[in-house]
Design a protein around this motif. Sequence first.
Motif, PDB file in Angstrom:
ATOM      1  N   LEU A 133       0.767  -1.116   0.088  1.00  0.00           N
ATOM      2  CA  LEU A 133      -0.506  -0.022   0.281  1.00  0.00           C
ATOM      3  C   LEU A 133       0.933   1.461   0.217  1.00  0.00           C
ATOM      4  CD1 LEU A 133      -3.311   0.581   2.152  1.00  0.00           C
ATOM      5  CD2 LEU A 133      -1.676   2.179   2.245  1.00  0.00           C
ATOM      6  N   LEU A 134       1.965   1.069   0.470  1.00  0.00           N
ATOM      7  CA  LEU A 134       2.765   2.396   0.899  1.00  0.00           C
ATOM      8  C   LEU A 134       3.869   2.504  -0.449  1.00  0.00           C
ATOM      9  CD1 LEU A 134       3.926   1.479   4.380  1.00  0.00           C
ATOM     10  CD2 LEU A 134       2.619   3.847   3.755  1.00  0.00           C
ATOM     11  N   GLU A 135       4.126   1.180  -0.379  1.00  0.00           N
ATOM     12  CA  GLU A 135       4.875   1.712  -1.719  1.00  0.00           C
ATOM     13  C   GLU A 135       4.368   1.871  -3.673  1.00  0.00           C
ATOM     14  OE1 GLU A 135       8.820  -0.347  -2.763  1.00  0.00           O
ATOM     15  OE2 GLU A 135       7.379  -2.179  -1.371  1.00  0.00           O
ATOM     16  N   SER A 136       2.506   2.108  -3.153  1.00  0.00           N
ATOM     17  CA  SER A 136       2.591   1.692  -3.933  1.00  0.00           C
ATOM     18  C   SER A 136       1.455   3.283  -4.418  1.00  0.00           C
ATOM     19  CB  SER A 136       0.364   1.299  -4.052  1.00  0.00           C
ATOM     20  OG  SER A 136       1.104   0.227  -4.356  1.00  0.00           O
ATOM     21  N   PHE A 137       1.469   3.717  -2.895  1.00  0.00           N
ATOM     22  CA  PHE A 137       1.124   5.645  -3.145  1.00  0.00           C
ATOM     23  C   PHE A 137       2.541   6.298  -3.349  1.00  0.00           C
ATOM     24  CE2 PHE A 137       1.845   9.294  -0.469  1.00  0.00           C
ATOM     25  CZ  PHE A 137       1.076  10.195  -0.483  1.00  0.00           C
ATOM     26  N   TRP A 138       3.897   5.778  -2.648  1.00  0.00           N
ATOM     27  CA  TRP A 138       4.765   6.723  -2.822  1.00  0.00           C
ATOM     28  C   TRP A 138       5.279   6.850  -4.386  1.00  0.00           C
ATOM     29  CZ3 TRP A 138       5.770  10.685   0.031  1.00  0.00           C
ATOM     30  CH2 TRP A 138       5.191  10.077   1.026  1.00  0.00           C
ATOM     31  N   SER A 139       4.058   5.818  -5.521  1.00  0.00           N
ATOM     32  CA  SER A 139       4.601   5.387  -6.969  1.00  0.00           C
ATOM     33  C   SER A 139       3.429   6.437  -7.454  1.00  0.00           C
ATOM     34  CB  SER A 139       4.288   4.022  -7.696  1.00  0.00           C
ATOM     35  OG  SER A 139       3.913   4.267  -9.037  1.00  0.00           O
ATOM     36  N   LEU A 140       2.128   6.589  -6.721  1.00  0.00           N
ATOM     37  CA  LEU A 140       1.101   7.214  -7.564  1.00  0.00           C
ATOM     38  C   LEU A 140       1.282   8.719  -7.421  1.00  0.00           C
ATOM     39  CD1 LEU A 140      -1.945   5.586  -6.052  1.00  0.00           C
ATOM     40  CD2 LEU A 140      -1.747   5.613  -8.705  1.00  0.00           C
ATOM     41  N   VAL A 157      -0.657  12.895   5.466  1.00  0.00           N
ATOM     42  CA  VAL A 157       0.916  12.328   4.859  1.00  0.00           C
ATOM     43  C   VAL A 157       2.336  11.958   5.971  1.00  0.00           C
ATOM     44  CG1 VAL A 157       1.973  13.449   3.746  1.00  0.00           C
ATOM     45  CG2 VAL A 157       0.339  13.919   2.570  1.00  0.00           C
ATOM     46  N   PRO A 158       2.291  12.726   6.940  1.00  0.00           N
ATOM     47  CA  PRO A 158       2.487  12.718   8.255  1.00  0.00           C
ATOM     48  C   PRO A 158       2.950  11.037   8.508  1.00  0.00           C
ATOM     49  CG  PRO A 158       1.767  14.235   8.592  1.00  0.00           C
ATOM     50  CD  PRO A 158       1.220  14.208   7.596  1.00  0.00           C
ATOM     51  N   PHE A 159       1.294  10.660   8.394  1.00  0.00           N
ATOM     52  CA  PHE A 159       1.548   9.395   8.825  1.00  0.00           C
ATOM     53  C   PHE A 159       1.904   7.918   8.258  1.00  0.00           C
ATOM     54  CE2 PHE A 159      -0.717   5.238  10.186  1.00  0.00           C
ATOM     55  CZ  PHE A 159      -1.367   6.061  11.404  1.00  0.00           C
ATOM     56  N   LEU A 160       1.820   8.221   6.411  1.00  0.00           N
ATOM     57  CA  LEU A 160       2.177   7.824   5.441  1.00  0.00           C
ATOM     58  C   LEU A 160       3.769   8.154   5.597  1.00  0.00           C
ATOM     59  CD1 LEU A 160      -0.198   8.981   2.432  1.00  0.00           C
ATOM     60  CD2 LEU A 160      -0.154   5.627   3.870  1.00  0.00           C
ATOM     61  N   VAL A 161       4.362   9.040   5.704  1.00  0.00           N
ATOM     62  CA  VAL A 161       5.838   8.733   5.674  1.00  0.00           C
ATOM     63  C   VAL A 161       5.841   7.800   7.148  1.00  0.00           C
ATOM     64  CG1 VAL A 161       7.361  10.369   5.934  1.00  0.00           C
ATOM     65  CG2 VAL A 161       6.043  11.348   4.814  1.00  0.00           C
ATOM     66  N   GLY A 162       5.644   8.714   7.844  1.00  0.00           N
ATOM     67  CA  GLY A 162       6.075   7.906   9.537  1.00  0.00           C
ATOM     68  C   GLY A 162       6.122   6.103   8.784  1.00  0.00           C
ATOM     69  N   ALA A 171      10.101   7.710   0.561  1.00  0.00           N
ATOM     70  CA  ALA A 171       8.880   8.695   0.783  1.00  0.00           C
ATOM     71  C   ALA A 171       8.983   9.756  -0.626  1.00  0.00           C
ATOM     72  CB  ALA A 171       8.873   9.785   1.579  1.00  0.00           C
ATOM     73  N   ARG A 172       9.262   9.120  -1.945  1.00  0.00           N
ATOM     74  CA  ARG A 172       9.413   9.234  -3.345  1.00  0.00           C
ATOM     75  C   ARG A 172       9.324  10.807  -3.392  1.00  0.00           C
ATOM     76  NH1 ARG A 172      11.589   5.073  -6.186  1.00  0.00           N
ATOM     77  NH2 ARG A 172      11.198   2.920  -5.583  1.00  0.00           N
ATOM     78  N   VAL A 173       8.342  11.663  -2.498  1.00  0.00           N
ATOM     79  CA  VAL A 173       7.880  12.470  -3.698  1.00  0.00           C
ATOM     80  C   VAL A 173       7.705  13.683  -1.861  1.00  0.00           C
ATOM     81  CG1 VAL A 173       6.037  13.957  -4.187  1.00  0.00           C
ATOM     82  CG2 VAL A 173       6.605  11.828  -4.689  1.00  0.00           C
TER      83      VAL A 173
END
Length: 266
Positions: A133-140, A157-162, A171-173
């Motif tokens: 899920l996380l890798e998919s988000f950063w790819s999108l 976004v802070p939660f996804l980063v953590g 965290a690609r972006v």
Amino acid sequence: YHDAPQLRVLDVRPARDDDSGYDASLLFGRTPPWLHARACRTLVIDIETVPDTGIREMPQTIVKALTEFSRRKEMDESLVRGLSPFFATVVALAFGEADGDDDAPIDVLAVPRNEDEAATLPDWAHAVDEATLLESFWSLAAGARTVVTYNGMGFDVPFLVGRSLAHGIPARVDLLSQRVKLRPHLDLPEILGQRGRGPSNLDVVCWALGIESPKGEMDGSMVAPAYASGRIAEIATYNRADVRATRAVYRRARDLLLRFRTDWSE
């Protein structure tokens, strides 16, 4: 370099899976094959989270820190855990194209606990583990011009980063450091300008604008109990409704506010 070309490109072709040394995951992360067809120019997202670590499983120093923080904030300890990426996990991420047709698809990446729960998901929800899920988000996010959220600066976004840090996922972006800019992260409460003037959560704004509210039979406080009882499909449905409402608020703001700002262009 210093106005002199340093690299001459003689040929360009699409990469092939059998090319020596080529690993698509280094560019896009570990993402499902279908995800690339869901790329969005203006990506709208929302997440749902649940506490992951029980307080009895923690070292005493961590329990003390959590208890003291909860007391200072006058919040229930389980709620504090649910809001922190150090004590909770992402169990659903809904996303879709914010610009375009009203019926543009909204997909949900959901994290069921087992195959039986995965089998209950509708066809627009896709069973994954949290790392995928996380890798998919950063790819999108890396492929989008703009990422649209409602209070994404404060929570999503802070939660996804953590959680990405916890999983060792890049965290690609950079979606956090440009708070006053509209891209790459457009956090809708920031442009509505109503912080501190009264309640302005998504439910309130939808009500004021005449947009169908996502807060029906479920709200955020009910996600953790629903997940514990295996109702991942209900969580995915609620998560999807949040994105649909956020998209509607964005489109209203785009047409009536953003188009007149000098720092915004289509």
